[in-house]
Design an enzyme around this catalytic site. Structure first.
Site, PDB file in Angstrom:
ATOM      1  N   ASP A  46      -3.497  36.137  20.020  1.00  0.00           N
ATOM      2  CA  ASP A  46      -2.107  35.742  19.297  1.00  0.00           C
ATOM      3  C   ASP A  46      -0.945  36.545  19.499  1.00  0.00           C
ATOM      4  OD1 ASP A  46      -3.774  33.923  17.871  1.00  0.00           O
ATOM      5  OD2 ASP A  46      -4.756  35.180  16.478  1.00  0.00           O
TER       6      ASP A  46
ATOM      7  N   LYS B  11     -11.907  35.069  11.795  1.00  0.00           N
ATOM      8  CA  LYS B  11     -11.422  35.776  12.705  1.00  0.00           C
ATOM      9  C   LYS B  11     -11.468  37.357  12.528  1.00  0.00           C
ATOM     10  CE  LYS B  11      -7.387  33.396  14.421  1.00  0.00           C
ATOM     11  NZ  LYS B  11      -5.863  33.596  14.694  1.00  0.00           N
TER      12      LYS B  11
END
Ligand code: ATR
Length: 281
Positions: free
Chosen positions: A98, A62
């Site tokens: 997220d 990520k």
């Protein structure tokens, strides 16, 4: 389409994203792309080709992906990580959904609104950073970041000082943490403690008798769906939220970025639960 990660044995993203594409009659394939770090740059470069809508990104890529895309959306920039790549005519845009997934799962599953509330985040890594950013944006009043190690103190605590009235970094074993937990409106496990197949399987990051009944407890771990922490929280009367809704809502936002269509949330939940039950993980 696919998810870039390494290893990927646990991913149920292919199951629920494929179901969402099928819901709209799209025959888009969404696969698990096992991608070791040395193959990441080449795999991301391939996404520029015509026919790719983009990809999902998970651990451990990520952060590294930030440097492989052409543009970062404000959330990806603020959190410092990308979980969704969109191919816009050969140009790659990195998004982070997220924080949205986290806030939306609290809202949908526990009617939790963060404004003016106090929260304790357990863990100080990428997942905690996304939660902290989301809570700060929603107007949380007090944020305690509790971590196993405090050396160096989580940079996150510093970054958030301007947007949250009270920010504190504590060690997980600190006695002050007990008092904070007792009065918290929200407690979040943003570590892998309790995850099936992980090094701390079957364990809770908190001790017994630390959770008040007035609190909402969210565990980002989603296998098992009821972790030892959630079991403990349930016993003390707290409202519990598993990690599965956060996973689905972050995926739903990604789906909307790729297709411009409303994500079929119920279809995605059903496919994810089937995948978990079938052990397709
Ligand atoms: P993620 O992106 O999922 O947040 P990460 O950035 O590697 O992953 O962060 C993992 C977090 O879980 C860290 O806060 C880590 O604590 P340390 O900073 O002390 O390493 C925490 N963590 C992992 N295993 C843990 C354990 N067994 N007990 C407590 N905390 C743990």
């Amino acid at each position: 389409m696919g998810i870039l990660g390494y290893p990927l044995g646990h991913s149920i993203s292919p199951a629920f994203h494929t179901a969402a594409f099928h819901h709209y009659g799209l025959d888009t394939r969404y696969e698990a792309w096992q991608t070791p770090p040395e193959a990441l740059a080449a795999s991301v470069a391939c996404l520029r080709e015509v026919g790719y809508l983009g990809a999902s990104v998970t651990l451990p890529h990520k952060v590294a992906v930030c440097d492989l895309v052409d543009e970062l959306d404000p959330w990806a920039y603020a959190i410092g990580s990308v979980n969704t790549i969109v191919n816009q005519e050969g140009s790659l845009i990195g998004f982070n959904t997220d924080a949205y997934g986290f806030i939306e799962s609290l809202r949908a599953e526990a009617e939790f609104e963060a404004r003016g509330k106090s929260a304790v985040l357990i863990g100080a890594g990428g997942a905690s950073r996304a939660a902290a950013r989301g809570l700060a944006r929603e107007g949380v009043a007090s944020l305690v970041i509790a971590n196993r190690t405090l050396s160096p103190p989580p940079a996150l605590a510093c970054e958030l000082r301007d947007s949250v009235a009270e920010v504190l970094a504590l060690r997980l074993v600190s006695s002050d943490l007990r008092d904070r937990l007792a009065t918290a409106d929200l407690i979040v496990n943003a570590t892998s403690v309790g995850m099936q197949g992980g090094p701390s399987e079957g364990r809770s990051p908190l001790e017994e008798d630390t959770i008040s009944p007035n609190c909402v407890v969210l565990d980002m771990v989603y296998i098992p769906e009821t972790t030892p922490l959630l079991e403990m929280a349930g016993h003390s009367g707290a409202r519990i939220v598993s990690g599965l809704p956060m996973l689905i809502y972050q995926g739903a936002a990604a789906f909307e970025h790729w297709t411009g269509k409303d994500a079929p949330i119920e279809v995605m939940f059903a496919a994810a639960r089937r995948a978990l039950a079938d052990h397709v993980v």
